[in-house]
Scaffold this active site. Structure first.
Site, PDB file in Angstrom:
ATOM      1  N   HIS A  52       8.363  -5.399  -1.775  1.00 16.14           N
ATOM      2  CA  HIS A  52       8.550  -6.127  -0.946  1.00 16.14           C
ATOM      3  C   HIS A  52       7.570  -7.686  -1.386  1.00 16.14           C
ATOM      4  O   HIS A  52       6.560  -7.362  -2.481  1.00 16.14           O
ATOM      5  CB  HIS A  52       8.340  -6.450   0.261  1.00 16.14           C
ATOM      6  CG  HIS A  52       6.858  -5.966   0.505  1.00 16.14           C
ATOM      7  ND1 HIS A  52       6.486  -4.609   0.434  1.00 16.14           N
ATOM      8  CD2 HIS A  52       5.302  -6.427   1.478  1.00 16.14           C
ATOM      9  CE1 HIS A  52       4.827  -4.992   1.152  1.00 16.14           C
ATOM     10  NE2 HIS A  52       4.773  -5.830   1.276  1.00 16.14           N
ATOM     11  N   ASP A  81       4.964 -10.911   1.165  1.00 12.05           N
ATOM     12  CA  ASP A  81       4.767 -11.150   2.227  1.00 12.05           C
ATOM     13  C   ASP A  81       5.636 -12.366   2.335  1.00 12.05           C
ATOM     14  O   ASP A  81       5.482 -13.480   1.574  1.00 12.05           O
ATOM     15  CB  ASP A  81       3.300 -11.409   2.014  1.00 12.05           C
ATOM     16  CG  ASP A  81       2.861  -9.509   1.809  1.00 12.05           C
ATOM     17  OD1 ASP A  81       3.660  -8.571   2.197  1.00 12.05           O
ATOM     18  OD2 ASP A  81       1.750  -9.290   1.792  1.00 12.05           O
ATOM     19  N   HIS A 107       5.023  -6.571  -4.423  1.00 17.38           N
ATOM     20  CA  HIS A 107       3.840  -5.573  -4.952  1.00 17.38           C
ATOM     21  C   HIS A 107       4.201  -4.327  -3.597  1.00 17.38           C
ATOM     22  O   HIS A 107       5.553  -4.452  -2.720  1.00 17.38           O
ATOM     23  CB  HIS A 107       2.992  -5.543  -4.318  1.00 17.38           C
ATOM     24  CG  HIS A 107       2.668  -6.070  -2.905  1.00 17.38           C
ATOM     25  ND1 HIS A 107       3.688  -7.563  -2.234  1.00 17.38           N
ATOM     26  CD2 HIS A 107       2.268  -6.138  -1.351  1.00 17.38           C
ATOM     27  CE1 HIS A 107       2.854  -7.673  -0.954  1.00 17.38           C
ATOM     28  NE2 HIS A 107       2.633  -6.773  -0.296  1.00 17.38           N
ATOM     29  N   ARG A 124      -4.919   7.041   1.964  1.00 16.20           N
ATOM     30  CA  ARG A 124      -5.544   5.781   1.406  1.00 16.20           C
ATOM     31  C   ARG A 124      -5.250   4.902   3.245  1.00 16.20           C
ATOM     32  O   ARG A 124      -4.570   4.914   3.885  1.00 16.20           O
ATOM     33  CB  ARG A 124      -4.555   5.183   0.297  1.00 16.20           C
ATOM     34  CG  ARG A 124      -4.459   3.701   0.470  1.00 16.20           C
ATOM     35  CD  ARG A 124      -4.182   3.886  -1.279  1.00 16.20           C
ATOM     36  NE  ARG A 124      -4.805   1.876  -1.335  1.00 16.20           N
ATOM     37  CZ  ARG A 124      -3.619   0.993  -0.975  1.00 16.20           C
ATOM     38  NH1 ARG A 124      -2.911   1.320  -0.763  1.00 16.20           N
ATOM     39  NH2 ARG A 124      -3.798   0.035  -1.433  1.00 16.20           N
TER      40      ARG A 124
HETATM   41  O1  AKG Z   1      -2.391  -1.352   1.228  1.00 21.20           O
HETATM   42  C1  AKG Z   1      -1.669  -1.512   0.958  1.00 21.20           C
HETATM   43  O2  AKG Z   1      -2.472  -1.715  -0.240  1.00 21.20           O
HETATM   44  C2  AKG Z   1      -0.657  -2.979   0.931  1.00 21.20           C
HETATM   45  C3  AKG Z   1      -0.037  -3.168   1.823  1.00 21.20           C
HETATM   46  C4  AKG Z   1       1.274  -4.385   1.871  1.00 21.20           C
HETATM   47  O3  AKG Z   1       1.474  -4.691   1.624  1.00 21.20           O
HETATM   48  C5  AKG Z   1       1.460  -4.439   3.339  1.00 21.20           C
HETATM   49  O4  AKG Z   1       0.882  -4.833   4.592  1.00 21.20           O
HETATM   50  O5  AKG Z   1       1.810  -5.837   3.586  1.00 21.20           O
HETATM   51 FE   FE2 Z   2       2.612  -6.350   2.080  1.00 23.54          FE
END
Ligand code: AKG
Ligand code: FE2
Length: 362
Positions: free
Chosen positions: A221, A223, A278, A288
């Site tokens: 996605h 942001d 990403h 994680r």
């Molecule tokens: O956990 C991650 O590295 C990415 C998180 C992410 O892309 C988001 O919260 O929009």
């Molecule tokens: Fe994100």
């Protein structure tokens, strides 16, 4: 981040921490694309920018133009603030599932605990859980810890304060690299501070997974922000999509934060700085955690391509939108949202090469 109000699927609240096998509802096809990026040693690494470097503005501009993502070092956020936020995130996600569900996001709200908000766009579930905090953390904290939650709220408020300072600093470096000065930005105060919208903090948890090669932590996605600042614990998982290379892993660097270009900066820069696609992968042994600070403009500000970047040969490629209007478009059209605010690019022949609307995701 994406805001969708669709109802959660019935099996979407499994306790991932206790699963010994990957349920079918979490098994994504193990396509070549899925494995791609697991070993990105051959590709260029994501740029690391020292915010105390005398040429920092130039480096930021270059990274935004060529990657849409970069690390920042010497960012000024005390390590203790990052460590405490990470520990608080761990506290939240290690609560029993029924306790976390007391703070569950309701169908019509963004804020609260639950599955990834982009879940409704995919047939399979993601191996993650999240807590979205819009504005004050108080309401959620009270539900999570009825006996007392002052510490969690203090940590979140301190984290937001530090992130806001840093986001302002980075935003001016980004704008400066585009030739934009204080007077050009309507939502800048007299001393140059950018007024921000209600800050949003997204805490993400990716438990260790029994079959990581077939699972997906968070699907691809972009942001819907101007910028996102991400802190990750010492476990790899974040990947960014790079034209010509494929998925590139963005491993954690102890003293660095990750900055993503979001869709609103894509619009503001008239497509010069592309929002980065990403995703987050999971692994077999480690839990994680990531904390994303989602930075956007005040709610009454309409974001449109900056007039200094527009001339006869560079017409505006996007129409003005507020953050919440854009979130509405994203909730309907997900990764095609940018093309829904694009102005007739195909007709006048000016095509934004950075638009992801043709990228297949998942
Ligand atoms: O956990 C991650 O590295 C990415 C998180 C992410 O892309 C988001 O919260 O929009
Ligand atoms: Fe994100």
């Amino acid at each position: 981040m994406n805001m969708s109000s669709k109802l959660l699927k019935p099996d979407s609240h499994l306790d991932l921490n206790s699963m010994k096998e990957l349920p079918d509802s979490y098994a994504w096809s193990s396509s070549a694309d899925h494995a791609d990026g697991q070993n990105s040693s051959g590709s260029d690494p994501v740029p690391v920018i020292n915010l105390e470097d005398p040429n920092v503005m130039m480096h930021v501009g270059h990274a935004c133009k060529t990657w849409g993502v970069f690390y920042v070092m010497n960012h000024g956020v005390p390590m203790t603030v990052l460590d405490e936020m990470e520990a608080s995130g761990r506290d939240v996600f290690s609560l029993p599932l029924d306790q976390k569900l007391r703070a569950a996001r309701s169908a019509d709200r963004v804020s609260g605990y639950g599955v990834a908000q982009i879940s409704s766009f995919f047939p399979k579930l993601m191996w993650s859980e999240g807590l979205t905090i819009v504005g004050s953390p108080h309401e959620h904290a009270q539900k999570l810890w009825p006996q007392g939650h002052i510490h969690f709220c203090e940590v979140v408020e301190e984290y937001k304060k530090e992130m806001n300072k840093l986001a302002n600093k980075i935003m001016w470096l980004v704008l400066g690299s585009l030739g934009i000065t204080k007077g050009d930005i309507k939502w800048a105060g007299p001393t140059g501070e950018l007024k921000e919208a209600c800050p949003v903090l997204q805490l993400n948890s990716y438990p260790a997974c029994p079959d990581p090669d077939r699972a997906m932590g968070l699907a691809a996605h972009t942001d819907s922000t101007l910028l996102t600042i991400l802190h990750q614990n010492n476990t790899s998982g974040l990947q960014v999509r790079r034209e010509g290379t494929g998925w590139v892993t963005v491993p954690p660097i102890r003293d660095a934060l990750v900055v993503n270009v979001g869709d609103l900066l894509h619009i503001l820069s008239n497509g010069l700085y592309s929002s980065v696609l990403h995703r987050a992968m999971v692994n077999r042994t480690q839990h994680r955690l990531s904390v994303a600070y989602l930075y956007g403009p005040p709610s009454n500000v309409r974001i449109s391509p900056l007039s200094k970047l527009i001339d006869n040969s560079h017409p505006p490629l996007y129409r003005p939108v507020t953050w919440s209007e854009y979130l509405g478009t994203k909730a309907k059209h997900f990764n095609n949202a940018l093309s829904f605010v694009r102005l007739c690019a195909q007709i006048n022949g000016f095509v934004d090469v950075n638009d992801h609307s043709s990228v297949l995701v998942g």
